[in-house]
Design an enzyme around this catalytic site. Structure first.
Site, PDB file in Angstrom:
ATOM      1  N   CYS A  66      -3.525   1.728   8.088  1.00 18.27           N
ATOM      2  CA  CYS A  66      -2.451   1.199   7.253  1.00 18.27           C
ATOM      3  C   CYS A  66      -2.500  -0.324   7.239  1.00 18.27           C
ATOM      4  O   CYS A  66      -2.544  -0.970   8.277  1.00 18.27           O
ATOM      5  CB  CYS A  66      -1.102   1.680   7.793  1.00 18.27           C
ATOM      6  SG  CYS A  66       0.299   1.132   6.828  1.00 18.27           S
ATOM      7  N   GLU A  76       0.827  -1.206   0.000  1.00 16.38           N
ATOM      8  CA  GLU A  76       0.000   0.000   0.000  1.00 16.38           C
ATOM      9  C   GLU A  76       0.862   1.257   0.000  1.00 16.38           C
ATOM     10  O   GLU A  76       1.944   1.280   0.572  1.00 16.38           O
ATOM     11  CB  GLU A  76      -0.886   0.050   1.246  1.00 16.38           C
ATOM     12  CG  GLU A  76      -2.009  -0.941   1.267  1.00 16.38           C
ATOM     13  CD  GLU A  76      -2.841  -0.816   2.542  1.00 16.38           C
ATOM     14  OE1 GLU A  76      -2.758   0.237   3.211  1.00 16.38           O
ATOM     15  OE2 GLU A  76      -3.560  -1.773   2.856  1.00 16.38           O
TER      16      GLU A  76
END
Length: 365
Positions: A349, A99
């Site tokens: 996250c 990511e």
């Protein structure tokens, strides 16, 4: 340095510093200025293939193609938030995913990059550690995250550039130290992306205090952040298992060495967990810990983004956060409550990656 650790046999050229690129060019029978031309094409003109480098000979382009790939990342998912935050899910050549997050700030575009595929640090509140570390992300793959985010704006004709970088994505940066340092030197190069050192922040949980000392001698004015989250060993161990091997005494001995060596401020990240680490008593413990080193300290109080796999944790209330903040301020501690970004997308996250992997497994079932 071994740049490639994937199924693609060629490394990304983004993993080379300018000096390394010059060295490679000379070793392959080219003049130094040819490497400088390549560097300019990569970071000033931001081309997407070696063939676009129109002032290079066909022979040199063939050499480049034989030795390197440009960007090894494939865009899988893009999520755009109402506040301008953009979250990207990228696939690497060996089909693992990472990511990257773009945040619009008042001072420019800030990108949060990932340094590992998964994480072994074992923080009990974190989405990134749900899936364990599979491998390190190479320097070229970390730089590629910046380049693809910049491409996103270039293709839309937007005259904006990535001006700030935070190394706070999936993984522990100091557990991938060699690739981290190459990445930092590439993006900080004045002749390339020219992202100022003081606009770059590296965050570590402090699992290897010796690395903090090593970082003090890198001769880069890059900001250091510590994922702290608790002011005593017992509480911190319950939240972050790495504390067993790196207790606060060892961590702060390394931090003190860093500040004495560099005279640079350290930011302490503190995630606010309801009923866990957000009481006024805990705030006073934190103030007592920071106060002796307050001149070069800054505390960042972070609202918690809930994670489905960690149902025991909830976000601190605004009232509790305000009381915690007030205790710190009354003790003269420099602190702020972090502004939130992307709350309407997979904000935590590691969450987007975890969801996509679950989807892929469901398709195969």
């Amino acid at each position: 340095m071994t740049e490639n650790i994937t199924t693609e046999t060629r490394p990304s050229i983004y993993g080379l510093t300018r000096d390394q690129l010059i060295e490679w060019a000379i070793e392959n029978g080219e003049k130094k200025f040819r490497a400088t031309q390549v560097w300019d094409w990569l970071y000033r003109k931001r081309v997407q293939s070696f063939e676009e480098m129109s002032n290079l000979s066909a022979v040199f382009i063939d050499k480049l193609n034989e030795a390197f790939i440009l960007n090894p990342l494939e865009q899988v998912v893009v999520q755009e938030s109402a506040d301008g935050t953009v979250k990207y899910l990228f696939m690497l050549p060996d089909k693992v995913m990472i990511e990257t997050v773009l945040m619009r700030q008042s001072y420019g575009l800030s990108v949060c990059v990932t340094t590992q595929v998964g994480c072994n640090m074992g923080c009990t509140f974190c989405a990134s550690g749900i899936l364990k570390k599979e491998r390190d992300v190479t320097a070229g793959e970390i730089v590629s995250q910046i380049m693809l985010v910049q491409k996103y704006f270039d293709e839309r004709g937007l005259d904006e550039r990535v001006s700030h970088v935070v190394v706070m994505g999936i993984g522990e940066p100091f557990d991938n130290y060699e690739h981290l340092m190459n990445f930092l030197r590439v993006i900080n190069d004045d002749n390339g992306l020219a992202i100022g050192a003081r606009h770059i922040t590296v965050s570590t949980c402090g699992f290897m205090p010796a690395k903090i000392k090593e970082f003090a001698h890198e001769n880069l004015q890059i900001n250091l952040a510590i994922s702290l989250h608790a002011p005593n060993n017992e509480l911190r161990t319950s939240l972050m298992r790495i504390t067993r091997n790196a207790p606060l005494e060892k961590l702060f001995e390394a931090i003190d060495y860093y500040t004495e060596t560099t005279n640079r401020r350290v930011t302490y990240e503190y995630i606010m967990l309801s009923g866990e680490n957000d009481s006024p008593e805990i705030a006073q413990q934190l103030a007592d810990l920071i106060k002796p080193r307050n001149k070069l300290s800054y505390v960042n109080l972070i609202p918690y983004n809930p994670v489905a796999e960690h149902i025991k944790y909830e976000r601190s209330t605004k009232d509790n956060t305000a009381k915690f903040y007030d205790v710190l301020k009354k003790n003269g501690i420099n602190c702020v409550v972090r502004q939130e970004h992307g709350t309407d997308i997979d904000a935590a996250c590691g969450q987007l990656r975890s969801k996509q992997i679950k989807k892929n497994k469901a398709k195969l079932a």
